[in-house]
Design a protein around this motif. Sequence first.
Motif, PDB file in Angstrom:
ATOM      1  N   TYR A 174       0.790  -1.248   0.000  1.00 42.99           N
ATOM      2  CA  TYR A 174       0.000   0.000   0.000  1.00 42.99           C
ATOM      3  C   TYR A 174       0.814   1.286   0.000  1.00 42.99           C
ATOM      4  O   TYR A 174       0.244   2.351  -0.202  1.00 42.99           O
ATOM      5  CB  TYR A 174      -0.986  -0.006   1.179  1.00 42.99           C
ATOM      6  N   PHE A 255       3.463   5.131   7.304  1.00 47.61           N
ATOM      7  CA  PHE A 255       2.192   5.458   7.979  1.00 47.61           C
ATOM      8  C   PHE A 255       1.093   4.820   7.146  1.00 47.61           C
ATOM      9  O   PHE A 255       0.917   5.148   5.971  1.00 47.61           O
ATOM     10  CB  PHE A 255       2.039   6.979   8.014  1.00 47.61           C
ATOM     11  N   ILE A 257      -3.006   3.271   7.128  1.00 49.84           N
ATOM     12  CA  ILE A 257      -4.314   2.852   7.623  1.00 49.84           C
ATOM     13  C   ILE A 257      -4.811   1.835   6.598  1.00 49.84           C
ATOM     14  O   ILE A 257      -4.818   2.118   5.387  1.00 49.84           O
ATOM     15  CB  ILE A 257      -5.285   4.064   7.738  1.00 49.84           C
ATOM     16  N   GLN A 262      -9.874   3.337   5.822  1.00 50.21           N
ATOM     17  CA  GLN A 262      -9.435   4.658   5.363  1.00 50.21           C
ATOM     18  C   GLN A 262     -10.627   5.611   5.240  1.00 50.21           C
ATOM     19  O   GLN A 262     -11.763   5.177   5.114  1.00 50.21           O
ATOM     20  CB  GLN A 262      -8.725   4.544   4.008  1.00 50.21           C
ATOM     21  N   LYS A 263     -10.318   6.913   5.279  1.00 47.93           N
ATOM     22  CA  LYS A 263     -11.310   7.999   5.147  1.00 47.93           C
ATOM     23  C   LYS A 263     -12.398   7.933   6.211  1.00 47.93           C
ATOM     24  O   LYS A 263     -13.564   8.221   5.965  1.00 47.93           O
ATOM     25  CB  LYS A 263     -11.926   7.996   3.743  1.00 47.93           C
ATOM     26  N   GLN A 264     -12.016   7.468   7.388  1.00 49.64           N
ATOM     27  CA  GLN A 264     -12.965   7.473   8.516  1.00 49.64           C
ATOM     28  C   GLN A 264     -12.376   8.253   9.688  1.00 49.64           C
ATOM     29  O   GLN A 264     -12.852   8.167  10.805  1.00 49.64           O
ATOM     30  CB  GLN A 264     -13.269   6.033   8.949  1.00 49.64           C
ATOM     31  N   ASP A 265     -11.268   8.933   9.456  1.00 48.23           N
ATOM     32  CA  ASP A 265     -10.601   9.766  10.452  1.00 48.23           C
ATOM     33  C   ASP A 265      -9.531   9.032  11.276  1.00 48.23           C
ATOM     34  O   ASP A 265      -8.924   9.639  12.145  1.00 48.23           O
ATOM     35  CB  ASP A 265     -11.637  10.389  11.420  1.00 48.23           C
ATOM     36  N   GLY A 267      -6.577   7.940  10.366  1.00 47.35           N
ATOM     37  CA  GLY A 267      -5.241   8.481  10.092  1.00 47.35           C
ATOM     38  C   GLY A 267      -5.004   9.737  10.925  1.00 47.35           C
ATOM     39  O   GLY A 267      -3.969   9.896  11.566  1.00 47.35           O
ATOM     40  N   SER A 268      -6.005  10.617  10.938  1.00 49.56           N
ATOM     41  CA  SER A 268      -5.863  11.862  11.710  1.00 49.56           C
ATOM     42  C   SER A 268      -5.753  11.563  13.196  1.00 49.56           C
ATOM     43  O   SER A 268      -4.945  12.169  13.906  1.00 49.56           O
ATOM     44  CB  SER A 268      -7.072  12.780  11.463  1.00 49.56           C
ATOM     45  N   ASN A 293       3.909  11.083   0.855  1.00 53.93           N
ATOM     46  CA  ASN A 293       3.177  11.227  -0.414  1.00 53.93           C
ATOM     47  C   ASN A 293       2.104  12.299  -0.231  1.00 53.93           C
ATOM     48  O   ASN A 293       1.943  12.883   0.850  1.00 53.93           O
ATOM     49  CB  ASN A 293       2.612   9.881  -0.867  1.00 53.93           C
ATOM     50  N   LYS A 302      -3.364  19.342   7.440  1.00 54.90           N
ATOM     51  CA  LYS A 302      -4.665  19.605   8.064  1.00 54.90           C
ATOM     52  C   LYS A 302      -4.564  19.517   9.586  1.00 54.90           C
ATOM     53  O   LYS A 302      -5.064  20.378  10.296  1.00 54.90           O
ATOM     54  CB  LYS A 302      -5.653  18.545   7.557  1.00 54.90           C
TER      55      LYS A 302
HETATM   56  N1  ACO Z   1     -16.445  10.310   6.086  1.00 53.05           N
HETATM   57  C1  ACO Z   1     -15.911  10.789   4.941  1.00 53.05           C
HETATM   58  N2  ACO Z   1     -14.667  11.296   4.853  1.00 53.05           N
HETATM   59  C2  ACO Z   1     -13.943  11.319   5.973  1.00 53.05           C
HETATM   60  C3  ACO Z   1     -14.423  10.842   7.219  1.00 53.05           C
HETATM   61  C4  ACO Z   1     -15.750  10.318   7.239  1.00 53.05           C
HETATM   62  N3  ACO Z   1     -16.276   9.837   8.365  1.00 53.05           N
HETATM   63  N4  ACO Z   1     -13.464  10.991   8.142  1.00 53.05           N
HETATM   64  C5  ACO Z   1     -12.396  11.536   7.511  1.00 53.05           C
HETATM   65  N5  ACO Z   1     -12.702  11.740   6.224  1.00 53.05           N
HETATM   66  C6  ACO Z   1     -11.851  12.337   5.189  1.00 53.05           C
HETATM   67  C7  ACO Z   1     -10.963  13.418   5.714  1.00 53.05           C
HETATM   68  O1  ACO Z   1     -11.633  14.659   5.783  1.00 53.05           O
HETATM   69  C8  ACO Z   1      -9.905  13.431   4.668  1.00 53.05           C
HETATM   70  O2  ACO Z   1     -10.388  14.094   3.510  1.00 53.05           O
HETATM   71  P1  ACO Z   1      -9.427  14.895   2.514  1.00 53.05           P
HETATM   72  O3  ACO Z   1      -8.504  13.859   1.927  1.00 53.05           O
HETATM   73  O4  ACO Z   1     -10.363  15.479   1.537  1.00 53.05           O
HETATM   74  O5  ACO Z   1      -8.726  15.888   3.357  1.00 53.05           O
HETATM   75  C9  ACO Z   1      -9.747  11.976   4.302  1.00 53.05           C
HETATM   76  O6  ACO Z   1     -10.947  11.346   4.734  1.00 53.05           O
HETATM   77  C10 ACO Z   1      -8.548  11.298   4.953  1.00 53.05           C
HETATM   78  O7  ACO Z   1      -8.473  11.612   6.330  1.00 53.05           O
HETATM   79  P2  ACO Z   1      -8.376  10.465   7.409  1.00 53.05           P
HETATM   80  O8  ACO Z   1      -9.598   9.628   7.393  1.00 53.05           O
HETATM   81  O9  ACO Z   1      -7.992  11.051   8.707  1.00 53.05           O
HETATM   82  O10 ACO Z   1      -7.120   9.638   6.871  1.00 53.05           O
HETATM   83  P3  ACO Z   1      -7.024   8.076   6.564  1.00 53.05           P
HETATM   84  O11 ACO Z   1      -7.393   7.323   7.770  1.00 53.05           O
HETATM   85  O12 ACO Z   1      -7.702   7.730   5.303  1.00 53.05           O
HETATM   86  O13 ACO Z   1      -5.447   7.945   6.380  1.00 53.05           O
HETATM   87  C11 ACO Z   1      -3.679   7.698   4.782  1.00 53.05           C
HETATM   88  C12 ACO Z   1      -4.792   8.602   5.315  1.00 53.05           C
HETATM   89  C13 ACO Z   1      -2.688   7.431   5.892  1.00 53.05           C
HETATM   90  C14 ACO Z   1      -2.952   8.384   3.651  1.00 53.05           C
HETATM   91  C15 ACO Z   1      -4.349   6.373   4.318  1.00 53.05           C
HETATM   92  O14 ACO Z   1      -5.222   6.664   3.284  1.00 53.05           O
HETATM   93  C16 ACO Z   1      -3.351   5.320   3.860  1.00 53.05           C
HETATM   94  O15 ACO Z   1      -2.831   4.583   4.693  1.00 53.05           O
HETATM   95  N6  ACO Z   1      -3.103   5.261   2.536  1.00 53.05           N
HETATM   96  C17 ACO Z   1      -2.266   4.197   1.952  1.00 53.05           C
HETATM   97  C18 ACO Z   1      -0.832   4.273   2.441  1.00 53.05           C
HETATM   98  C19 ACO Z   1      -0.237   5.642   2.333  1.00 53.05           C
HETATM   99  O16 ACO Z   1      -0.348   6.297   1.303  1.00 53.05           O
HETATM  100  N7  ACO Z   1       0.434   6.069   3.441  1.00 53.05           N
HETATM  101  C20 ACO Z   1       1.177   7.298   3.498  1.00 53.05           C
HETATM  102  C21 ACO Z   1       2.505   7.082   2.822  1.00 53.05           C
HETATM  103  S1  ACO Z   1       3.646   8.370   3.190  1.00 53.05           S
HETATM  104  C22 ACO Z   1       4.448   7.829   4.618  1.00 53.05           C
HETATM  105  O17 ACO Z   1       4.267   6.704   5.019  1.00 53.05           O
HETATM  106  C23 ACO Z   1       5.306   8.798   5.404  1.00 53.05           C
END
Ligand code: ACO
Length: 353
Positions: A174, A255, A257, A262-265, A267-268, A293, A302
Motif C-alpha cells: 500500500y 504510515f 491505515i 481509510q477515510k474514517q478519520d 489516520g488523523s 506522499n 490539516k
Molecule cells: N467520512 C468521509 N470522509 C472522511 C471521514 C468520514 N467519516 N473521516 C475523515 N474523512 C476524510 C478526511 O476529511 C480526509 O479528507 P481529505 O482527503 O479530503 O482531506 C480523508 O478522509 C482522509 O483523512 P483520514 O480519514 O484522517 O485519513 P485516513 O485514515 O484515510 O489515512 C492515509 C490517510 C494514511 C494516507 C491512508 O489513506 C493510507 O494509509 N493510505 C495508503 C498508504 C499511504 O499512502 N500512506 C502514506 C505514505 S507516506 C508515509 O508513510 C510517510
Amino acid sequence: MTITTVNQEEWVCNANDVLKLRLVCAHTSDPYEHPEGEYHQLLPQFTYSLFGPLQQIYGYKNLKIKLYYAAGSLVTYLDVSYDEKISDHLPGAKPTDVIGIIREYIPEGFMTNYDTFLQRVQKDTHAFVPMGEKISEYRLSDDDSTVYEIYKANFNTPGFKEYHSRLQLFVLLYIDGARYINEDDEKWEIALVFQKKSTGDSNIYNIIGYCTMYAFFFYEKCEGSKPLSEIKDISNELNETSNFSYSTRLRISQFLILPPYQKQDHGSRLYQALYRNLLANPWIKELTVEDPNDAFSDLRDKNDLMYLVENKIVEGLPIPLDKSKVEEVRRKCKLDQRQMHRCIEMLMLKRLN
Ligand code: ACO
C-alpha cells in the motif's frame, strides 16, 4: 498433452488481480468461495516488490493466491491454486515461483490448511491482545460503542517482532516505494491502532493501521553541549541509552491505515495521538517525515494547522513574521522547518483573505 509453442500472453496475469487478500474476523467458510463470512477484502495496490515492475505473474491459467490474515493476531493462511501451469504443456518453460516469492516476504509458520487456520482465527479472536503500551484511545463519534486504542511498541516488546513480521507486508502492498525495516535496530518505535469490540467477558482486537518511526539523535548546539565534531560515534553513545533518553529527532517512516478503515478519520486520530505524545516528551525535539506522499502531506497539513489554530499559536502576530519568531514557534511545536513554513504560509494567506 505436450505442445511446443503457446501464446505467451495467455499465460500472463496481473498480480494485483490474483492476490486475494483478506482480513478474517470470525466466520465458518473460506471467504473466497463463500463471501457471506465475516471478513474484509483488501485490494492490493502495489505488488512490484514481489513480482517485478510490471506486477505480472507468468505461467498459470486461472491463478488464485489466497493470502488471509486473522484480523487481530495476523496469523496467516496461504494457498496458491491454478487450473493449468505452462510447464505442463511446454517443457522447459519457467513459471513464476509464486510460493517461493511470497515466502520471502512472510514469516515461517503460515498455515496452508484452511480448517486449521479457521480454528486458529476463532481461538485468537478472543485471545489476542495488542502488545506494548497503550498511549491513547478514541471513539469516532459519541454514540459509537466501538473504541479504538493506540499502542506503542518497539522490537524489544515481548512478541512484537513476530507480530511486526506478519504486519509488514501491508506497507509494500500500500505504500509506493516502501521497504522492510531492520527489525534488529532498536531505534524503531511503532504505533499501532486497534479496533476494540467488547463482548461481555472478553475483548476482540482488530488491526486498523500502524506507523513506524525512527529515533534519530538530534544535535542541539547550546551552552554546554559537546560540539558535533567531538562526537565520534553517535551510535555508540546511543546504544548505551534507551530511545528518547537523549535529544531525539523523530522521523515518521511508514504510515498506513488499512484500506477498509481509510477515510474514517483514523489516520488523523493516529497522527494527533503521536503528535500529542511527542509534544509531552521533553527528549523529542522535532518531528520529520520520510518521503511523504500527497495523501499523507494533506493529512499532516490539516492536523498541524488545526493544532496551530486551536492553540492560537500564530494568532495576532504581525505579518510578515520575523525569522526569530518563526523559529521560536517552530521549536515549541517541534515541527521541522519546511513544515513550519508551509503551515505559517497557509495561515497567513487565510488571514490576508
Ligand atoms: N467520512 C468521509 N470522509 C472522511 C471521514 C468520514 N467519516 N473521516 C475523515 N474523512 C476524510 C478526511 O476529511 C480526509 O479528507 P481529505 O482527503 O479530503 O482531506 C480523508 O478522509 C482522509 O483523512 P483520514 O480519514 O484522517 O485519513 P485516513 O485514515 O484515510 O489515512 C492515509 C490517510 C494514511 C494516507 C491512508 O489513506 C493510507 O494509509 N493510505 C495508503 C498508504 C499511504 O499512502 N500512506 C502514506 C505514505 S507516506 C508515509 O508513510 C510517510
